[in-house]
Design a protein around this motif. Sequence first.
Motif, mmCIF file in Angstrom:
data_model
loop_
_atom_site.group_PDB
_atom_site.id
_atom_site.type_symbol
_atom_site.label_atom_id
_atom_site.label_comp_id
_atom_site.label_asym_id
_atom_site.label_seq_id
_atom_site.Cartn_x
_atom_site.Cartn_y
_atom_site.Cartn_z
ATOM 1 N N GLN A 15 0.831 -1.202 0.000
ATOM 2 C CA GLN A 15 0.000 0.000 0.000
ATOM 3 C C GLN A 15 0.868 1.255 0.000
ATOM 4 O OE1 GLN A 15 -3.508 -0.141 -0.150
ATOM 5 N NE2 GLN A 15 -3.218 2.018 -0.650
ATOM 6 N N TYR A 16 1.925 1.259 0.801
ATOM 7 C CA TYR A 16 2.848 2.397 0.814
ATOM 8 C C TYR A 16 3.517 2.555 -0.554
ATOM 9 C CZ TYR A 16 2.637 3.027 5.918
ATOM 10 O OH TYR A 16 2.227 3.297 7.201
ATOM 11 N N TRP A 17 3.894 1.445 -1.170
ATOM 12 C CA TRP A 17 4.509 1.457 -2.499
ATOM 13 C C TRP A 17 3.561 2.098 -3.506
ATOM 14 C CZ3 TRP A 17 2.875 -1.017 -7.011
ATOM 15 C CH2 TRP A 17 3.808 -1.107 -8.057
ATOM 16 N N TYR A 18 2.303 1.706 -3.452
ATOM 17 C CA TYR A 18 1.292 2.228 -4.373
ATOM 18 C C TYR A 18 1.086 3.731 -4.169
ATOM 19 C CZ TYR A 18 -3.228 2.820 -6.675
ATOM 20 O OH TYR A 18 -4.247 3.264 -7.498
ATOM 21 N N GLU A 19 1.106 4.162 -2.912
ATOM 22 C CA GLU A 19 0.879 5.582 -2.586
ATOM 23 C C GLU A 19 2.110 6.444 -2.844
ATOM 24 O OE1 GLU A 19 -0.220 5.332 1.478
ATOM 25 O OE2 GLU A 19 -2.211 4.492 1.075
ATOM 26 N N VAL A 72 -1.128 0.258 -14.462
ATOM 27 C CA VAL A 72 -0.280 -0.901 -14.174
ATOM 28 C C VAL A 72 -0.153 -1.085 -12.660
ATOM 29 C CG1 VAL A 72 2.056 -1.852 -14.364
ATOM 30 C CG2 VAL A 72 0.991 -0.748 -16.340
ATOM 31 N N LYS A 73 0.074 0.023 -11.952
ATOM 32 C CA LYS A 73 0.170 -0.048 -10.491
ATOM 33 C C LYS A 73 -1.154 -0.500 -9.872
ATOM 34 C CE LYS A 73 2.389 3.147 -8.239
ATOM 35 N NZ LYS A 73 2.772 4.482 -7.726
ATOM 36 N N ASP A 74 -2.261 -0.105 -10.486
ATOM 37 C CA ASP A 74 -3.580 -0.526 -9.998
ATOM 38 C C ASP A 74 -3.708 -2.050 -10.028
ATOM 39 O OD1 ASP A 74 -4.424 2.065 -9.542
ATOM 40 O OD2 ASP A 74 -5.546 2.236 -11.420
ATOM 41 N N ILE A 75 -3.274 -2.650 -11.137
ATOM 42 C CA ILE A 75 -3.359 -4.109 -11.274
ATOM 43 C C ILE A 75 -2.450 -4.800 -10.265
ATOM 44 C CG2 ILE A 75 -2.941 -6.091 -12.781
ATOM 45 C CD1 ILE A 75 -5.384 -4.673 -13.609
ATOM 46 N N ILE A 76 -1.251 -4.253 -10.087
ATOM 47 C CA ILE A 76 -0.317 -4.822 -9.098
ATOM 48 C C ILE A 76 -0.946 -4.801 -7.708
ATOM 49 C CG2 ILE A 76 1.813 -4.320 -7.828
ATOM 50 C CD1 ILE A 76 2.468 -5.728 -10.321
ATOM 51 N N LEU A 77 -1.575 -3.679 -7.355
ATOM 52 C CA LEU A 77 -2.202 -3.578 -6.041
ATOM 53 C C LEU A 77 -3.339 -4.585 -5.903
ATOM 54 C CD1 LEU A 77 -2.253 -2.045 -3.339
ATOM 55 C CD2 LEU A 77 -3.952 -0.501 -4.360
ATOM 56 N N GLN A 78 -4.154 -4.729 -6.949
ATOM 57 C CA GLN A 78 -5.241 -5.712 -6.914
ATOM 58 C C GLN A 78 -4.695 -7.126 -6.743
ATOM 59 O OE1 GLN A 78 -8.391 -5.342 -9.986
ATOM 60 N NE2 GLN A 78 -7.485 -3.362 -10.460
ATOM 61 N N SER A 87 -3.847 -11.915 -3.478
ATOM 62 C CA SER A 87 -2.882 -12.925 -3.041
ATOM 63 C C SER A 87 -2.798 -12.977 -1.524
ATOM 64 C CB SER A 87 -1.492 -12.627 -3.628
ATOM 65 O OG SER A 87 -1.458 -12.897 -4.997
ATOM 66 N N ILE A 88 -2.795 -11.819 -0.904
ATOM 67 C CA ILE A 88 -2.721 -11.750 0.551
ATOM 68 C C ILE A 88 -4.009 -12.297 1.164
ATOM 69 C CG2 ILE A 88 -2.629 -10.132 2.499
ATOM 70 C CD1 ILE A 88 -0.637 -8.482 0.632
ATOM 71 N N LYS A 89 -5.130 -12.077 0.485
ATOM 72 C CA LYS A 89 -6.394 -12.666 0.930
ATOM 73 C C LYS A 89 -6.295 -14.192 0.963
ATOM 74 C CE LYS A 89 -11.298 -12.983 -0.345
ATOM 75 N NZ LYS A 89 -12.321 -12.557 -1.340
ATOM 76 N N ALA A 90 -5.694 -14.769 -0.081
ATOM 77 C CA ALA A 90 -5.516 -16.228 -0.131
ATOM 78 C C ALA A 90 -4.657 -16.705 1.031
ATOM 79 C CB ALA A 90 -4.881 -16.639 -1.464
ATOM 80 N N ASN A 105 -7.733 -18.343 -8.871
ATOM 81 C CA ASN A 105 -8.208 -18.203 -10.254
ATOM 82 C C ASN A 105 -8.321 -16.734 -10.651
ATOM 83 O OD1 ASN A 105 -8.434 -20.966 -10.657
ATOM 84 N ND2 ASN A 105 -10.556 -21.054 -9.966
ATOM 85 N N LYS A 106 -8.751 -15.895 -9.720
ATOM 86 C CA LYS A 106 -8.852 -14.458 -9.996
ATOM 87 C C LYS A 106 -7.468 -13.865 -10.244
ATOM 88 C CE LYS A 106 -11.916 -12.251 -7.616
ATOM 89 N NZ LYS A 106 -12.634 -11.525 -6.533
ATOM 90 N N ILE A 107 -6.487 -14.324 -9.474
ATOM 91 C CA ILE A 107 -5.108 -13.853 -9.648
ATOM 92 C C ILE A 107 -4.612 -14.166 -11.058
ATOM 93 C CG2 ILE A 107 -2.705 -14.240 -8.957
ATOM 94 C CD1 ILE A 107 -4.098 -12.556 -6.987
ATOM 95 N N ASP A 108 -4.931 -15.349 -11.558
ATOM 96 C CA ASP A 108 -4.498 -15.724 -12.908
ATOM 97 C C ASP A 108 -5.015 -14.729 -13.936
ATOM 98 O OD1 ASP A 108 -3.159 -17.920 -11.960
ATOM 99 O OD2 ASP A 108 -4.764 -19.348 -12.414
ATOM 100 N N GLY A 109 -6.265 -14.308 -13.782
ATOM 101 C CA GLY A 109 -6.833 -13.333 -14.712
ATOM 102 C C GLY A 109 -6.160 -11.980 -14.614
ATOM 103 N N LEU A 110 -5.874 -11.541 -13.405
ATOM 104 C CA LEU A 110 -5.195 -10.263 -13.210
ATOM 105 C C LEU A 110 -3.773 -10.306 -13.768
ATOM 106 C CD1 LEU A 110 -6.343 -9.455 -9.551
ATOM 107 C CD2 LEU A 110 -6.950 -8.156 -11.603
ATOM 108 N N ASP A 111 -3.120 -11.443 -13.606
ATOM 109 C CA ASP A 111 -1.758 -11.611 -14.110
ATOM 110 C C ASP A 111 -1.730 -11.475 -15.633
ATOM 111 O OD1 ASP A 111 0.968 -12.041 -13.769
ATOM 112 O OD2 ASP A 111 0.780 -14.202 -14.010
ATOM 113 N N THR A 112 -2.701 -12.081 -16.295
ATOM 114 C CA THR A 112 -2.797 -11.986 -17.754
ATOM 115 C C THR A 112 -3.035 -10.541 -18.179
ATOM 116 O OG1 THR A 112 -3.681 -14.233 -17.921
ATOM 117 C CG2 THR A 112 -4.066 -12.760 -19.796
ATOM 118 N N ARG A 113 -3.940 -9.857 -17.483
ATOM 119 C CA ARG A 113 -4.224 -8.458 -17.810
ATOM 120 C C ARG A 113 -2.992 -7.592 -17.599
ATOM 121 N NH1 ARG A 113 -5.479 -4.937 -21.041
ATOM 122 N NH2 ARG A 113 -6.215 -2.939 -20.226
#
Length: 224
Positions: A35-39, A116-122, A127-130, A169-177
């Motif tokens: 979060q600090y990295w993103y901000e 790009v940073k938005d996708i990384i944060l998502q 991943s942390i949720k998992a 599975n959601k992470i896989d989709g974000l990774d592709t995007r």
Amino acid sequence: MQVWTKLFAKSPFKPLIKHADVVLSTVETLEKALQYWYEGNYEEMEKVAIEVDRLEDVADRIKEEIRDSLSSKLMMAVAREDVLIYLHMQDKVADAAEDTAKWLLIKKPDGVPTEVKDIILQMGMESIKAAKLVHEAIVQMDRVIESGFTEGEIKREYEIIRQIESVENKIDGLDTRLMQLVFENADKLSWGDGFYILNIARTLSNISDKAKDAAERIRLMMNK
């Protein structure tokens, strides 16, 4: 060593939960660093990322202590080998979090497009949720054992495992995007920036991958 032996005597999962507590702290600390990295608050990010590394070391020490104290003479509801395999997989979650923290420390993402940073944060949050769900899963597995494998507790465990698989599975989709975005912005990103972003994504994906592996091992233990 006696402390761990006493815990094993109560349940084979009590020591695993102690280790899981530290793994959870590791990923929660990474969450703050990301979060600090993103901000763009790199000074605070550096402090927190260094703490991720320290916590991963603590998890490693606990893992070794558990291994050394897990006697083959102990009578447990699950096999000693299964406990050790699971411990290794759970520890890999903390390893992946540490790898991500190291990549965050390498450079500032100046010039990296916001999308790009938005996708990384998502990716990071999912991943942390998992990883957090893995902590829930091992705590729930202890309840399954203590309940004598009652249907209600088993059902709850399977639900947590399904949640972990869904996140992965959601992470896989974000990774592709993300990969698509990197190539779409090739004219705006240096080779170094692209390499940096894709490696952060890789290590974040590893967190959810290792979480899924740990969840699958719990599933196997329940099915034995």
